[in-house]
Design a protein around this motif. Structure first.
Motif, PDB file in Angstrom:
ATOM      1  N   UNK A   1      49.995  46.280  32.038  1.00  0.00           N
ATOM      2  CA  UNK A   1      49.501  45.092  32.721  1.00  0.00           C
ATOM      3  C   UNK A   1      48.008  44.937  32.495  1.00  0.00           C
ATOM      4  N   UNK A   2      47.610  43.673  32.484  1.00  0.00           N
ATOM      5  CA  UNK A   2      46.211  43.313  32.270  1.00  0.00           C
ATOM      6  C   UNK A   2      45.580  42.963  33.624  1.00  0.00           C
ATOM      7  N   UNK A   3      44.265  42.896  33.691  1.00  0.00           N
ATOM      8  CA  UNK A   3      43.592  42.534  34.941  1.00  0.00           C
ATOM      9  C   UNK A   3      43.481  41.020  35.121  1.00  0.00           C
TER      10      UNK A   3
ATOM     11  N   UNK B   1      45.782  33.339  31.877  1.00  0.00           N
ATOM     12  CA  UNK B   1      45.121  34.447  31.188  1.00  0.00           C
ATOM     13  C   UNK B   1      43.703  34.678  31.706  1.00  0.00           C
ATOM     14  N   UNK B   2      43.455  34.318  32.958  1.00  0.00           N
ATOM     15  CA  UNK B   2      42.122  34.453  33.539  1.00  0.00           C
ATOM     16  C   UNK B   2      41.936  35.863  34.082  1.00  0.00           C
ATOM     17  N   UNK B   3      40.901  36.548  33.589  1.00  0.00           N
ATOM     18  CA  UNK B   3      40.587  37.900  34.065  1.00  0.00           C
ATOM     19  C   UNK B   3      39.939  37.842  35.438  1.00  0.00           C
ATOM     20  N   UNK B   4      40.216  38.861  36.250  1.00  0.00           N
ATOM     21  CA  UNK B   4      39.529  39.009  37.519  1.00  0.00           C
ATOM     22  C   UNK B   4      38.041  39.197  37.221  1.00  0.00           C
ATOM     23  N   UNK B   5      37.198  38.669  38.089  1.00  0.00           N
ATOM     24  CA  UNK B   5      35.753  38.832  37.897  1.00  0.00           C
ATOM     25  C   UNK B   5      35.337  40.240  38.286  1.00  0.00           C
ATOM     26  N   UNK B   6      34.329  40.752  37.606  1.00  0.00           N
ATOM     27  CA  UNK B   6      33.805  42.074  37.915  1.00  0.00           C
ATOM     28  C   UNK B   6      34.020  43.036  36.771  1.00  0.00           C
ATOM     29  N   UNK B   7      33.552  44.237  36.965  1.00  0.00           N
ATOM     30  CA  UNK B   7      33.613  45.263  35.926  1.00  0.00           C
ATOM     31  C   UNK B   7      34.881  46.085  35.992  1.00  0.00           C
ATOM     32  N   UNK B   8      34.773  47.320  35.544  1.00  0.00           N
ATOM     33  CA  UNK B   8      35.949  48.180  35.399  1.00  0.00           C
ATOM     34  C   UNK B   8      36.634  48.462  36.730  1.00  0.00           C
TER      35      UNK B   8
ATOM     36  N   UNK C   1      55.439  37.592  38.654  1.00  0.00           N
ATOM     37  CA  UNK C   1      54.547  38.591  38.038  1.00  0.00           C
ATOM     38  C   UNK C   1      53.467  37.897  37.213  1.00  0.00           C
ATOM     39  N   UNK C   2      52.432  38.634  36.823  1.00  0.00           N
ATOM     40  CA  UNK C   2      51.385  38.044  35.987  1.00  0.00           C
ATOM     41  C   UNK C   2      51.963  37.453  34.698  1.00  0.00           C
ATOM     42  N   UNK C   3      51.320  36.410  34.223  1.00  0.00           N
ATOM     43  CA  UNK C   3      51.761  35.788  32.983  1.00  0.00           C
ATOM     44  C   UNK C   3      51.724  36.807  31.848  1.00  0.00           C
ATOM     45  N   UNK C   4      52.780  36.819  31.052  1.00  0.00           N
ATOM     46  CA  UNK C   4      52.837  37.743  29.917  1.00  0.00           C
ATOM     47  C   UNK C   4      51.858  37.296  28.831  1.00  0.00           C
ATOM     48  N   UNK C   5      51.196  38.259  28.214  1.00  0.00           N
ATOM     49  CA  UNK C   5      50.235  37.959  27.147  1.00  0.00           C
ATOM     50  C   UNK C   5      50.864  38.098  25.765  1.00  0.00           C
ATOM     51  N   UNK C   6      52.145  38.476  25.734  1.00  0.00           N
ATOM     52  CA  UNK C   6      52.879  38.651  24.475  1.00  0.00           C
ATOM     53  C   UNK C   6      54.371  38.585  24.806  1.00  0.00           C
ATOM     54  N   UNK C   7      55.240  38.563  23.790  1.00  0.00           N
ATOM     55  CA  UNK C   7      56.674  38.520  24.064  1.00  0.00           C
ATOM     56  C   UNK C   7      57.224  39.900  24.451  1.00  0.00           C
TER      57      UNK C   7
END
Length: 130
Positions: free
Chosen positions: A34-36, A43-50, A12-18
């Protein structure tokens, strides 16, 4: 006694908190927001807008569901957090609605917030019936 299982998923995506990616309590699965972020990308965001960020959040949620025994179509409730509510609400809704079969939308709350982890525009958490 209610059976509880916690899922920390290596794929799964890397957790940004515990937190656990998901927690099953009986026949209900609670999926952490979940984050994008890109899988395997830290912690790299997908490129692009909403739109791109909403699609990535949905993909990340589906990854967590796959690893914890849930199914996207069995989502009964979602919370959506937007940092630019007025600007992004309609575009996020279009991506969200298209991700479910016709007539299959869950209950939902959507709120505007001042900021999200890793500078994301959107975060979504779920409650899923098993």
């Amino acid at each position: 006694m209610l059976e509880i299982a916690r899922f920390l998923l290596p794929g799964a995506p890397q957790r940004v908190a515990p937190f656990s990616h998901a927690v099953r309590a009986g026949d209900v699965l609670f999926v952490t927001g979940q984050m994008p972020t890109l899988p395997g990308g830290g912690m790299v965001l997908v490129e692009g807008g909403i739109e791109a960020q909403t699609r990535q959040v949905i993909a990340n949620l589906k990854t967590v569901l796959d690893g914890s025994g849930g199914q996207w179509e069995r989502t009964v409730f979602a919370r959506v957090y937007l940092t630019a509510f007025e600007r992004d609400y309609a575009a996020m809704n279009a991506v969200w609605e298209a991700s479910f079969p016709p007539g299959g939308l869950p209950a939902r709350t959507c709120v505007g917030v001042t900021a999200l982890a890793v500078g994301a525009l959107v975060e979504i958490d779920l409650v899923v019936a098993l």
